[in-house]
Design a protein around this motif. Structure first.
Motif, PDB file in Angstrom:
ATOM      1  N   SER A   1      -1.178   0.543  -5.911  1.00  0.00           N
ATOM      2  CA  SER A   1      -1.333   1.869  -5.086  1.00  0.00           C
ATOM      3  C   SER A   1      -0.832   3.172  -5.402  1.00  0.00           C
ATOM      4  O   SER A   1      -1.126   4.011  -4.852  1.00  0.00           O
ATOM      5  CB  SER A   1      -0.565   1.165  -3.818  1.00  0.00           C
ATOM      6  OG  SER A   1       0.552   1.293  -4.016  1.00  0.00           O
ATOM      7  N   LEU A   2      -0.126   3.066  -6.556  1.00  0.00           N
ATOM      8  CA  LEU A   2       0.312   4.167  -7.097  1.00  0.00           C
ATOM      9  C   LEU A   2      -0.500   4.588  -8.395  1.00  0.00           C
ATOM     10  O   LEU A   2      -0.373   5.896  -8.791  1.00  0.00           O
ATOM     11  CB  LEU A   2       2.042   4.202  -7.376  1.00  0.00           C
ATOM     12  CG  LEU A   2       2.716   3.957  -6.185  1.00  0.00           C
ATOM     13  CD1 LEU A   2       4.308   3.801  -6.718  1.00  0.00           C
ATOM     14  CD2 LEU A   2       2.644   5.250  -5.402  1.00  0.00           C
ATOM     15  N   ASP A   3      -0.932   3.519  -9.069  1.00  0.00           N
ATOM     16  CA  ASP A   3      -1.659   3.714 -10.466  1.00  0.00           C
ATOM     17  C   ASP A   3      -2.374   2.574 -10.598  1.00  0.00           C
ATOM     18  O   ASP A   3      -1.770   1.500 -10.762  1.00  0.00           O
ATOM     19  CB  ASP A   3      -0.569   4.020 -11.598  1.00  0.00           C
ATOM     20  CG  ASP A   3      -1.272   4.087 -12.795  1.00  0.00           C
ATOM     21  OD1 ASP A   3      -2.752   4.011 -12.986  1.00  0.00           O
ATOM     22  OD2 ASP A   3      -0.696   4.742 -13.831  1.00  0.00           O
TER      23      ASP A   3
ATOM     24  N   ASP B   1       0.927  -1.123   0.080  1.00  0.00           N
ATOM     25  CA  ASP B   1       0.013   0.093   0.072  1.00  0.00           C
ATOM     26  C   ASP B   1       0.666   1.354  -0.046  1.00  0.00           C
ATOM     27  O   ASP B   1       2.087   1.255   0.130  1.00  0.00           O
ATOM     28  CB  ASP B   1      -0.929   0.033   1.196  1.00  0.00           C
ATOM     29  CG  ASP B   1      -0.270   0.047   2.589  1.00  0.00           C
ATOM     30  OD1 ASP B   1       0.905   0.598   2.634  1.00  0.00           O
ATOM     31  OD2 ASP B   1      -0.880  -0.589   3.522  1.00  0.00           O
ATOM     32  N   ARG B   2       0.343   2.463   0.047  1.00  0.00           N
ATOM     33  CA  ARG B   2       1.084   3.616  -0.100  1.00  0.00           C
ATOM     34  C   ARG B   2       2.018   3.966   1.036  1.00  0.00           C
ATOM     35  O   ARG B   2       2.967   4.175   0.928  1.00  0.00           O
ATOM     36  CB  ARG B   2      -0.061   4.905  -0.429  1.00  0.00           C
ATOM     37  CG  ARG B   2       0.585   6.209  -0.883  1.00  0.00           C
ATOM     38  CD  ARG B   2       1.331   6.152  -1.980  1.00  0.00           C
ATOM     39  NE  ARG B   2       1.913   7.177  -2.579  1.00  0.00           N
ATOM     40  CZ  ARG B   2       3.236   7.952  -2.213  1.00  0.00           C
ATOM     41  NH1 ARG B   2       3.870   7.165  -1.389  1.00  0.00           N
ATOM     42  NH2 ARG B   2       3.728   8.901  -2.377  1.00  0.00           N
ATOM     43  N   GLN B   3       1.252   3.516   2.135  1.00  0.00           N
ATOM     44  CA  GLN B   3       2.228   3.976   3.444  1.00  0.00           C
ATOM     45  C   GLN B   3       3.488   3.042   3.379  1.00  0.00           C
ATOM     46  O   GLN B   3       4.642   3.169   3.764  1.00  0.00           O
ATOM     47  CB  GLN B   3       1.368   3.694   4.596  1.00  0.00           C
ATOM     48  CG  GLN B   3       2.045   3.954   5.845  1.00  0.00           C
ATOM     49  CD  GLN B   3       1.407   3.736   7.021  1.00  0.00           C
ATOM     50  OE1 GLN B   3       0.120   3.719   6.849  1.00  0.00           O
ATOM     51  NE2 GLN B   3       1.736   4.110   8.279  1.00  0.00           N
TER      52      GLN B   3
ATOM     53  N   LEU C   1       4.895   1.746   0.669  1.00  0.00           N
ATOM     54  CA  LEU C   1       5.857   2.071  -0.328  1.00  0.00           C
ATOM     55  C   LEU C   1       6.831   3.332   0.194  1.00  0.00           C
ATOM     56  O   LEU C   1       7.895   3.465  -0.377  1.00  0.00           O
ATOM     57  CB  LEU C   1       4.997   2.342  -1.477  1.00  0.00           C
ATOM     58  CG  LEU C   1       4.531   1.456  -2.423  1.00  0.00           C
ATOM     59  CD1 LEU C   1       3.529   1.866  -3.403  1.00  0.00           C
ATOM     60  CD2 LEU C   1       5.665   0.900  -3.183  1.00  0.00           C
ATOM     61  N   GLU C   2       6.229   4.050   1.356  1.00  0.00           N
ATOM     62  CA  GLU C   2       7.456   4.974   1.583  1.00  0.00           C
ATOM     63  C   GLU C   2       8.539   4.613   2.134  1.00  0.00           C
ATOM     64  O   GLU C   2       9.506   5.175   2.043  1.00  0.00           O
ATOM     65  CB  GLU C   2       6.754   5.810   2.864  1.00  0.00           C
ATOM     66  CG  GLU C   2       5.608   6.847   2.423  1.00  0.00           C
ATOM     67  CD  GLU C   2       6.159   8.005   1.451  1.00  0.00           C
ATOM     68  OE1 GLU C   2       7.196   8.452   1.763  1.00  0.00           O
ATOM     69  OE2 GLU C   2       5.579   8.165   0.262  1.00  0.00           O
TER      70      GLU C   2
ATOM     71  N   LEU D   1       5.018  11.083  -9.212  1.00  0.00           N
ATOM     72  CA  LEU D   1       5.794  10.523  -8.156  1.00  0.00           C
ATOM     73  C   LEU D   1       7.267  11.208  -8.092  1.00  0.00           C
ATOM     74  O   LEU D   1       7.752  11.735  -7.302  1.00  0.00           O
ATOM     75  CB  LEU D   1       5.547   9.288  -7.655  1.00  0.00           C
ATOM     76  CG  LEU D   1       6.384   8.638  -6.565  1.00  0.00           C
ATOM     77  CD1 LEU D   1       6.024   9.464  -5.547  1.00  0.00           C
ATOM     78  CD2 LEU D   1       6.018   7.095  -6.591  1.00  0.00           C
TER      79      LEU D   1
END
Length: 545
Positions: free
Chosen positions: A260-262, A229-231, A233-234, A279
């Motif tokens: 989660s990004l596209d 998920d986006r978190q 991926l940080e 991004l």
């Protein structure tokens, strides 16, 4: 800092005062002058990092170069393996490049990560790689980068597709031996150290594989999905942030689906505007050259023709297309024709092409690549300095071996006090001799990478006869029966030394002591034995997740 030095060098060459702003202005003027004299077809050629088979140029590759007028060429094994052969190829390519199109020299790049991904081998140094680069003190990481740059420049290579900025994931076995580790901050610091040193030594660094390949399957075969998920991926992005802050000039985008990004189904990151422009260019603020991973890979070819992929990648915001070694010359040419048609039809704004070409020319100007001088082939091996670099590896590996579980009752090994058994993969037959210089071994066992029942039976005998069993493991995730071998020995008397993957300790074993080498090279063997026997203190930094 390297940008300042390069700009000041440029200004000094032009005879002007040592003023940074003026130096930058001079550089931009040169770039604009070059761009102005380039017809559209020549500009489009600059967007390609092409590849072709064979040393030097044959008639087919020569004609291809004249039609393509590329901005760069990628070096692979077929282009030469020895320093002289590689130099012969790079000389031939550059000699033609300065005669065609805009008469601008090439970016010449290769993958010189080390280990399993090191294109130049014969006469070149097998440098530390993977997690070793983050386990060693960062001044040693920088030294490895500087020596790598020396060897690349010696043969006419001015750009390295390294460092790897991906992170370790247990499920991502494809990248597990190439990543610099799992600790995002430490990996980021190692990436930054490598980037600064490589580029200060005159070779362009490339962060890869954005936005993070560590958790994914092999994108050479098919398009893998990164199910983070986006978190989450940080964490994956942190090493890239470190590399960008260190002024990395190039970022390579991977053929990965990252929902989660596209959320567009089956769309590689290389073709995703939210990932490339949104991004990387937007949120991370990257201002350098964005290049694709090789466009001959299954991760891109399963859904798109090379021509389609070229247009979609540029529309997404990519500056440069790496064609890869397995794409026929005709298909590489089709990519350029497709871009030309897209610009003429308005599907790609000409201003966008111009901005990408500016970035590429600016990069060449910064690194003194707007002029070219042939290198002497006969002295190439001398320029590489591999013998001196091999000697330096002894000191580097002494500072890389990490004592993860100290086991003070067992380590350092004392052959006067303890009966020691050495168990090691038979393919690394020098290990008992290397460690044996510190004292006699009570028992030794050379085992198969997939241990046999007979070897396990011998291991049980050794367990009963020794006070400490030193078991050298090799990638237990690939050879899981090695865990059974390790577990034959009583945990309280066992020290495991991981020859390559530092994550062997996560494969169902619980030894009292655990040491990591990271790379199965002779220099690392000598360093490991020195640490095991207390002849040198452990200086590597590694902790298990």
């Amino acid at each position: 800092m390297h940008r300042l030095l390069l700009l000041l060098s440029l200004l000094a060459m032009l005879g002007g005062p040592m003023n940074f702003a003026q130096a930058q202005d001079e550089l931009e003027q040169r770039v604009e002058a070059l761009l102005a004299q380039m017809p559209l077809e020549v500009r489009l050629g600059q967007l390609f990092m092409v590849s072709f088979f064979g040393e030097g140029l044959n008639e087919a590759s020569r004609q291809f170069m004249r039609q393509m007028m590329p901005g760069g060429v990628g070096v692979f094994a077929s282009n030469g393996v020895s320093p002289a052969a590689v130099t012969r190829s790079t000389n031939a390519w550059q000699a033609l490049a300065v005669q065609i199109g805009a008469k601008v020299p090439l970016l010449i790049a290769t993958d010189q990560e080390g280990g399993t991904v090191q294109r130049l081998n014969d006469g070149f140094t097998p440098f530390p790689w993977g997690t070793a680069l983050s386990a060693m003190p960062f001044e040693q990481t920088a030294l490895v980068a500087r020596m790598t740059a020396t060897e690349l420049r010696a043969v006419g290579v001015n750009m390295n597709f390294a460092p790897v900025a991906d992170l370790y994931h247990p499920e991502g076995r494809f990248m597990s031996k190439r990543v610099l580790g799992h600790d995002a901050k430490r990996v980021g610091e190692a990436v930054a150290a490598y980037v600064r040193a490589l580029q200060a030594s005159g070779v362009i660094a490339t962060l890869k594989h954005f936005p993070g390949h560590g958790a994914a399957a092999d994108s050479h075969l098919a398009l893998p999905t990164v199910a983070l998920d986006r978190q989450q991926l940080e964490r994956e992005l942190l090493p890239f942030r470190y590399g960008i802050a260190a002024d990395a000039e190039v970022v390579m985008v991977a053929h990965l689906s990252v929902p989660s990004l596209d959320p567009t189904p089956n769309l590689p990151a290389t073709l995703s505007k939210p990932i490339v422009s949104g991004l990387l260019r937007g949120e991370l603020g990257f201002k350098g050259v964005i290049i694709t991973d090789a466009m001959d890979m299954g991760g891109i070819r399963q859904g798109f023709t090379p021509a389609q992929a070229a247009v979609r990648a540029v529309q997404a915001g990519v500056d440069m297309l790496a064609t890869g070694p397995n794409l026929p010359l005709s298909e590489q040419l089709s990519m350029k024709r497709a871009l030309l048609e897209a610009v003429l039809s308005g599907a790609i704004p000409r201003a966008q092409i111009d901005e990408s070409v500016r970035r590429i020319l600016r990069l060449k100007a910064k690194y003194g690549l707007l002029t070219w001088q042939a290198l002497d082939e006969l002295s190439a091996a001398e320029r590489v300095q591999s013998a001196a670099h091999r000697a330096a590896l002894e000191s580097i590996y002494l500072r890389t071996v990490a004592l993860v579980r100290p086991a003070p009752a067992l380590l350092p090994l004392d052959p006067q006090r303890l009966k020691i058994g050495l168990i090691y993969p038979g393919v690394y037959s020098s290990l008992p001799n290397v460690c044996g210089v510190y004292g006699a071994l009570t028992r030794r066992l050379a085992y198969s990478l997939v241990p046999t029942e007979d070897e396990l039976a011998i291991a049980r005998e050794i367990n009963a006869q020794v006070d400490v069993a030193v078991v050298f493991s090799f990638n237990i995730d690939e050879y899981p029966l090695q865990a059974r071998l390790v577990n034959t020995f009583a945990p309280q008397k066992t020290v495991v030394v991981a020859l390559q993957s530092p994550y062997d300790a996560l494969q169902g074993i619980q030894p009292a002591g655990y040491v990591t080498l990271f790379n199965p090279y002779p220099e690392a063997f000598r360093a490991a034995c020195a640490v095991l026997y207390g002849a040198f203190p452990s200086k590597g930094t590694f902790s298990l997740p």
